[in-house]
Design a protein around this motif. Structure first.
Motif, mmCIF file in Angstrom:
data_model
loop_
_atom_site.group_PDB
_atom_site.id
_atom_site.type_symbol
_atom_site.label_atom_id
_atom_site.label_comp_id
_atom_site.label_asym_id
_atom_site.label_seq_id
_atom_site.Cartn_x
_atom_site.Cartn_y
_atom_site.Cartn_z
ATOM 1 N N PHE A 36 -31.587 -57.964 11.398
ATOM 2 C CA PHE A 36 -31.585 -57.783 9.947
ATOM 3 C C PHE A 36 -31.786 -56.306 9.603
ATOM 4 C CE2 PHE A 36 -34.582 -57.243 6.355
ATOM 5 C CZ PHE A 36 -33.739 -57.571 5.307
ATOM 6 N N ARG A 40 -29.247 -53.634 7.677
ATOM 7 C CA ARG A 40 -29.640 -52.857 6.502
ATOM 8 C C ARG A 40 -29.455 -51.363 6.766
ATOM 9 N NH1 ARG A 40 -29.018 -57.096 5.737
ATOM 10 N NH2 ARG A 40 -27.205 -56.021 4.939
ATOM 11 N N THR A 45 -28.914 -49.533 3.048
ATOM 12 C CA THR A 45 -29.998 -49.968 2.166
ATOM 13 C C THR A 45 -31.389 -49.777 2.774
ATOM 14 O OG1 THR A 45 -29.806 -52.257 2.920
ATOM 15 C CG2 THR A 45 -28.579 -51.650 0.922
ATOM 16 N N ALA A 68 -31.964 -51.484 -2.558
ATOM 17 C CA ALA A 68 -30.988 -52.506 -2.955
ATOM 18 C C ALA A 68 -30.538 -52.250 -4.401
ATOM 19 C CB ALA A 68 -31.602 -53.890 -2.818
ATOM 20 N N ASP A 73 -30.919 -58.860 -5.542
ATOM 21 C CA ASP A 73 -30.234 -58.508 -4.301
ATOM 22 C C ASP A 73 -31.246 -58.316 -3.170
ATOM 23 O OD1 ASP A 73 -27.877 -57.931 -2.802
ATOM 24 O OD2 ASP A 73 -28.322 -55.785 -2.972
ATOM 25 N N LEU A 77 -31.351 -60.576 0.254
ATOM 26 C CA LEU A 77 -31.341 -59.986 1.593
ATOM 27 C C LEU A 77 -32.570 -60.416 2.379
ATOM 28 C CD1 LEU A 77 -30.097 -56.392 0.736
ATOM 29 C CD2 LEU A 77 -28.825 -58.164 1.975
ATOM 30 N N ASP A 81 -30.730 -63.293 4.357
ATOM 31 C CA ASP A 81 -30.043 -62.576 5.425
ATOM 32 C C ASP A 81 -30.917 -62.381 6.662
ATOM 33 O OD1 ASP A 81 -27.678 -61.148 6.397
ATOM 34 O OD2 ASP A 81 -28.974 -59.381 6.319
ATOM 35 N N ASP A 82 -32.222 -62.474 6.506
ATOM 36 C CA ASP A 82 -33.136 -62.303 7.644
ATOM 37 C C ASP A 82 -33.443 -63.685 8.228
ATOM 38 O OD1 ASP A 82 -35.171 -61.779 9.449
ATOM 39 O OD2 ASP A 82 -36.185 -60.349 8.134
#
Length: 109
Positions: A36, A40, A45, A68, A73, A77, A81-82
């Motif tokens: 993750f 990023r 980000t 971000a 957002d 994330l 996303d993690d």
């Protein structure tokens, strides 16, 4: 006057699936958190990330700072996303940080 810059703090701590007494970096699945962070970094980000060494609440906490587009957002994330958060290895709290002064950074544009 320089306009404030908005960043997002991701405060990580051991989640419900973490094995008690085992450092997060030594837990099965921690590599998903590193993946993750690499994503990023690749998308620009990631500002900074690392463990907290001197907390009073126990071992295994850390902070990630993201630039971000919005709080929504940053939450997406951090929470989706993690995979280490989705699996429960880590729990995360996302907070907005308004940076009003930093001599190391160029003005926000």
């Amino acid at each position: 006057m320089t306009r404030p810059r908005i960043w997002y703090l991701l405060q990580h701590r051991p989640g419900p699936a973490a094995i008690e007494g085992v450092r997060p970096m030594d837990q099965p699945g921690f590599e998903e958190h590193l993946a993750f962070l690499r994503r990023r970094a690749a998308d620009g980000t990631l500002i900074a990330a690392g463990p907290l060494e001197d907390n009073d609440t126990g071992e295994g906490e850390g902070v990630t700072v993201l630039a971000a587009q919005s709080l929504e957002d940053a939450r997406r994330l951090a929470e989706q996303d993690d995979e280490s958060v989705r699996s429960g290895l880590l729990a995360v709290t996302v907070r907005t940080w308004t940076v009003v002064m930093s001599p190391a950074l160029p003005p926000a544009g």
